[in-house]
Motif scaffolding. Structure first.
Motif, PDB file in Angstrom:
ATOM      1  N   GLN A  82      15.987  24.273  43.479  1.00 60.84           N
ATOM      2  CA  GLN A  82      16.890  24.441  42.342  1.00 60.84           C
ATOM      3  C   GLN A  82      18.317  24.076  42.729  1.00 60.84           C
ATOM      4  O   GLN A  82      19.048  23.466  41.934  1.00 60.84           O
ATOM      5  N   ALA A  83      18.726  24.417  43.956  1.00 61.78           N
ATOM      6  CA  ALA A  83      20.075  24.082  44.414  1.00 61.78           C
ATOM      7  C   ALA A  83      20.285  22.574  44.423  1.00 61.78           C
ATOM      8  O   ALA A  83      21.333  22.072  43.989  1.00 61.78           O
ATOM      9  N   THR A  84      19.287  21.839  44.898  1.00 64.63           N
ATOM     10  CA  THR A  84      19.381  20.383  44.932  1.00 64.63           C
ATOM     11  C   THR A  84      19.462  19.808  43.524  1.00 64.63           C
ATOM     12  O   THR A  84      20.262  18.905  43.237  1.00 64.63           O
ATOM     13  N   SER A  85      18.640  20.336  42.629  1.00 65.94           N
ATOM     14  CA  SER A  85      18.630  19.861  41.250  1.00 65.94           C
ATOM     15  C   SER A  85      19.950  20.152  40.552  1.00 65.94           C
ATOM     16  O   SER A  85      20.518  19.289  39.868  1.00 65.94           O
ATOM     17  N   LEU A  86      20.465  21.368  40.724  1.00 67.58           N
ATOM     18  CA  LEU A  86      21.711  21.742  40.069  1.00 67.58           C
ATOM     19  C   LEU A  86      22.904  20.966  40.641  1.00 67.58           C
ATOM     20  O   LEU A  86      23.866  20.681  39.920  1.00 67.58           O
ATOM     21  N   ALA A  87      22.829  20.627  41.922  1.00 66.54           N
ATOM     22  CA  ALA A  87      23.885  19.811  42.517  1.00 66.54           C
ATOM     23  C   ALA A  87      23.947  18.438  41.834  1.00 66.54           C
ATOM     24  O   ALA A  87      25.030  17.907  41.567  1.00 66.54           O
ATOM     25  N   THR A  88      22.777  17.879  41.519  1.00 67.56           N
ATOM     26  CA  THR A  88      22.725  16.604  40.807  1.00 67.56           C
ATOM     27  C   THR A  88      23.306  16.751  39.404  1.00 67.56           C
ATOM     28  O   THR A  88      24.062  15.891  38.932  1.00 67.56           O
ATOM     29  N   VAL A  89      22.951  17.839  38.734  1.00 61.74           N
ATOM     30  CA  VAL A  89      23.460  18.087  37.381  1.00 61.74           C
ATOM     31  C   VAL A  89      24.983  18.227  37.398  1.00 61.74           C
ATOM     32  O   VAL A  89      25.688  17.630  36.569  1.00 61.74           O
ATOM     33  N   PHE A  90      25.491  19.007  38.349  1.00 61.24           N
ATOM     34  CA  PHE A  90      26.945  19.206  38.425  1.00 61.24           C
ATOM     35  C   PHE A  90      27.656  17.896  38.711  1.00 61.24           C
ATOM     36  O   PHE A  90      28.700  17.591  38.110  1.00 61.24           O
ATOM     37  N   HIS A  91      27.093  17.100  39.600  1.00 56.79           N
ATOM     38  CA  HIS A  91      27.694  15.817  39.914  1.00 56.79           C
ATOM     39  C   HIS A  91      27.705  14.904  38.690  1.00 56.79           C
ATOM     40  O   HIS A  91      28.699  14.215  38.405  1.00 56.79           O
ATOM     41  N   ALA A  92      26.592  14.891  37.946  1.00 51.48           N
ATOM     42  CA  ALA A  92      26.522  14.067  36.733  1.00 51.48           C
ATOM     43  C   ALA A  92      27.573  14.510  35.718  1.00 51.48           C
ATOM     44  O   ALA A  92      28.203  13.674  35.043  1.00 51.48           O
ATOM     45  N   LEU A  93      27.778  15.814  35.597  1.00 48.49           N
ATOM     46  CA  LEU A  93      28.796  16.327  34.682  1.00 48.49           C
ATOM     47  C   LEU A  93      30.192  15.866  35.083  1.00 48.49           C
ATOM     48  O   LEU A  93      30.986  15.437  34.237  1.00 48.49           O
ATOM     49  N   THR A  94      30.496  15.951  36.369  1.00 41.87           N
ATOM     50  CA  THR A  94      31.837  15.556  36.809  1.00 41.87           C
ATOM     51  C   THR A  94      32.053  14.049  36.675  1.00 41.87           C
ATOM     52  O   THR A  94      33.124  13.613  36.228  1.00 41.87           O
ATOM     53  N   GLU A  95      31.045  13.253  37.024  1.00 40.92           N
ATOM     54  CA  GLU A  95      31.198  11.801  36.900  1.00 40.92           C
ATOM     55  C   GLU A  95      31.382  11.402  35.437  1.00 40.92           C
ATOM     56  O   GLU A  95      32.236  10.569  35.111  1.00 40.92           O
ATOM     57  N   GLY A  96      30.562  11.989  34.559  1.00 35.63           N
ATOM     58  CA  GLY A  96      30.711  11.694  33.139  1.00 35.63           C
ATOM     59  C   GLY A  96      32.039  12.173  32.590  1.00 35.63           C
ATOM     60  O   GLY A  96      32.679  11.488  31.782  1.00 35.63           O
ATOM     61  N   GLY A  97      32.465  13.342  33.041  1.00 33.84           N
ATOM     62  CA  GLY A  97      33.749  13.878  32.599  1.00 33.84           C
ATOM     63  C   GLY A  97      34.920  13.024  33.043  1.00 33.84           C
ATOM     64  O   GLY A  97      35.885  12.821  32.290  1.00 33.84           O
ATOM     65  N   ILE A  98      34.838  12.491  34.262  1.00 36.26           N
ATOM     66  CA  ILE A  98      35.895  11.606  34.766  1.00 36.26           C
ATOM     67  C   ILE A  98      35.980  10.345  33.921  1.00 36.26           C
ATOM     68  O   ILE A  98      37.073   9.893  33.547  1.00 36.26           O
ATOM     69  N   LEU A  99      34.830   9.768  33.601  1.00 36.82           N
ATOM     70  CA  LEU A  99      34.817   8.558  32.771  1.00 36.82           C
ATOM     71  C   LEU A  99      35.435   8.827  31.402  1.00 36.82           C
ATOM     72  O   LEU A  99      36.251   8.033  30.901  1.00 36.82           O
ATOM     73  N   LEU A 100      35.080   9.964  30.793  1.00 37.84           N
ATOM     74  CA  LEU A 100      35.658  10.313  29.495  1.00 37.84           C
ATOM     75  C   LEU A 100      37.161  10.552  29.615  1.00 37.84           C
ATOM     76  O   LEU A 100      37.938  10.123  28.752  1.00 37.84           O
ATOM     77  N   ALA A 101      37.575  11.243  30.674  1.00 39.62           N
ATOM     78  CA  ALA A 101      38.995  11.537  30.857  1.00 39.62           C
ATOM     79  C   ALA A 101      39.809  10.255  31.025  1.00 39.62           C
ATOM     80  O   ALA A 101      40.900  10.105  30.455  1.00 39.62           O
ATOM     81  N   LEU A 102      39.280   9.310  31.812  1.00 39.10           N
ATOM     82  CA  LEU A 102      39.981   8.042  32.003  1.00 39.10           C
ATOM     83  C   LEU A 102      40.060   7.257  30.703  1.00 39.10           C
ATOM     84  O   LEU A 102      41.094   6.674  30.372  1.00 39.10           O
ATOM     85  N   THR A 103      38.956   7.247  29.956  1.00 41.62           N
ATOM     86  CA  THR A 103      38.919   6.490  28.705  1.00 41.62           C
ATOM     87  C   THR A 103      39.854   7.092  27.664  1.00 41.62           C
ATOM     88  O   THR A 103      40.555   6.369  26.938  1.00 41.62           O
ATOM     89  N   MET A 104      39.865   8.418  27.570  1.00 45.79           N
ATOM     90  CA  MET A 104      40.666   9.107  26.569  1.00 45.79           C
ATOM     91  C   MET A 104      42.093   9.389  27.041  1.00 45.79           C
ATOM     92  O   MET A 104      42.921   9.874  26.271  1.00 45.79           O
ATOM     93  N   LYS A 105      42.359   9.124  28.327  1.00 40.56           N
ATOM     94  CA  LYS A 105      43.655   9.431  28.938  1.00 40.56           C
ATOM     95  C   LYS A 105      44.008  10.897  28.705  1.00 40.56           C
ATOM     96  O   LYS A 105      45.127  11.257  28.335  1.00 40.56           O
ATOM     97  N   SER A 106      43.025  11.742  28.940  1.00 39.86           N
ATOM     98  CA  SER A 106      43.184  13.182  28.706  1.00 39.86           C
ATOM     99  C   SER A 106      42.233  13.953  29.617  1.00 39.86           C
ATOM    100  O   SER A 106      41.103  13.516  29.859  1.00 39.86           O
ATOM    101  N   GLY A 107      42.696  15.096  30.098  1.00 42.84           N
ATOM    102  CA  GLY A 107      41.843  15.940  30.918  1.00 42.84           C
ATOM    103  C   GLY A 107      40.954  16.869  30.111  1.00 42.84           C
ATOM    104  O   GLY A 107      40.160  17.624  30.676  1.00 42.84           O
ATOM    105  N   LYS A 108      41.050  16.803  28.785  1.00 45.36           N
ATOM    106  CA  LYS A 108      40.307  17.744  27.936  1.00 45.36           C
ATOM    107  C   LYS A 108      38.784  17.676  28.112  1.00 45.36           C
ATOM    108  O   LYS A 108      38.123  18.724  28.085  1.00 45.36           O
ATOM    109  N   PRO A 109      38.171  16.490  28.270  1.00 42.31           N
ATOM    110  CA  PRO A 109      36.722  16.477  28.495  1.00 42.31           C
ATOM    111  C   PRO A 109      36.307  17.270  29.733  1.00 42.31           C
ATOM    112  O   PRO A 109      35.311  18.001  29.709  1.00 42.31           O
ATOM    113  N   LEU A 110      37.079  17.146  30.800  1.00 42.16           N
ATOM    114  CA  LEU A 110      36.776  17.898  32.013  1.00 42.16           C
ATOM    115  C   LEU A 110      37.055  19.390  31.828  1.00 42.16           C
ATOM    116  O   LEU A 110      36.327  20.239  32.355  1.00 42.16           O
ATOM    117  N   GLU A 111      38.085  19.719  31.076  1.00 38.55           N
ATOM    118  CA  GLU A 111      38.363  21.123  30.786  1.00 38.55           C
ATOM    119  C   GLU A 111      37.209  21.741  29.998  1.00 38.55           C
ATOM    120  O   GLU A 111      36.831  22.894  30.238  1.00 38.55           O
TER     121      GLU A 111
END
Length: 204
Positions: free
Chosen positions: A153-182
């Motif tokens: 479960q730790a390995t699986s959740l680590a992948t999920v958390f990483h996917a969330l942060t990578e997707g959030g970074i892409l949204l933040a860069l595109t929107m020029k806002s930290g709100k998606p990551l928040e």
């Protein structure tokens, strides 16, 4: 040029910065030479295979910088257990929101951007990005293990958390806002508090 850095380090730092702003395909070796102030001959001395080899060095440099940043934030929450885990995950994502939001200054270059550009056309770059992602996920997985999650479960959740942060970074860069990551940080308590014990029983 930063006099405190060696020419090779200046080239890697410059390449990382330019790739961050323009992407891999938007940067040529002449751009890196002009921006860094390092002669063309020196660039090929350190990176005889050219741009691809320099990009891999930039990716590995970013990997090291980001791993140090992850560990710094995680180590700031010294208590063990699920509560500390949630605080650590939220603190890291909130920090990403500041770095990648409007006016932020992210360290290194977004590896996801380079991976998206070159995964099908450069196997060396794809492999370097994959190794980077795996190393970051290993740090996350270790934190989940420390908080009492079983290995799988730790390995699986680590992948999920990483996917969330990578997707959030892409949204933040595109929107020029930290709100998606928040928004991601705010949802972490509801996403990562459930554990599954060895007998597949859910605990909280």
């Amino acid at each position: 040029m930063n006099d405190k850095l060696k020419p090779k380090e200046v080239l890697i730092e410059t390449a990382s910065r330019l790739f961050k702003v323009r992407g891999y395909c938007g940067v040529g070796l002449n751009d890196i030479i002009e921006e860094s102030g390092i002669p063309k001959g020196s660039l090929y001395h350190y990176f005889p295979e050219g741009k691809e080899q320099l990009a891999i060095a930039a990716i590995n440099n970013t990997k090291t910088l980001v791993m140090a940043d992850i560990k710094r934030v995680f180590d700031s929450t010294s208590k063990l257990g699920a509560g500390s885990l949630i605080q650590a995950l939220q603190a890291y994502v909130y920090e990403l929101a500041k770095m990648f939001g409007a006016g932020g200054d992210p360290i290194g270059s977004p590896i996801g951007t380079i991976a998206g550009e070159k995964h099908s056309t450069s196997e060396p770059i794809r492999s370097a990005c994959e190794a980077t992602f795996k190393d970051w996920q290993a740090v996350y997985a270790e934190r989940f293990l420390t908080a009492g999650y079983p290995q799988e479960q730790a390995t699986s959740l680590a992948t999920v958390f990483h996917a969330l942060t990578e997707g959030g970074i892409l949204l933040a860069l595109t929107m020029k806002s930290g709100k998606p990551l928040e928004a991601i940080a705010e949802q972490i308590p509801s996403l990562f508090t459930e554990k599954i014990d060895k007998n597949n029983h859910t605990t909280y």
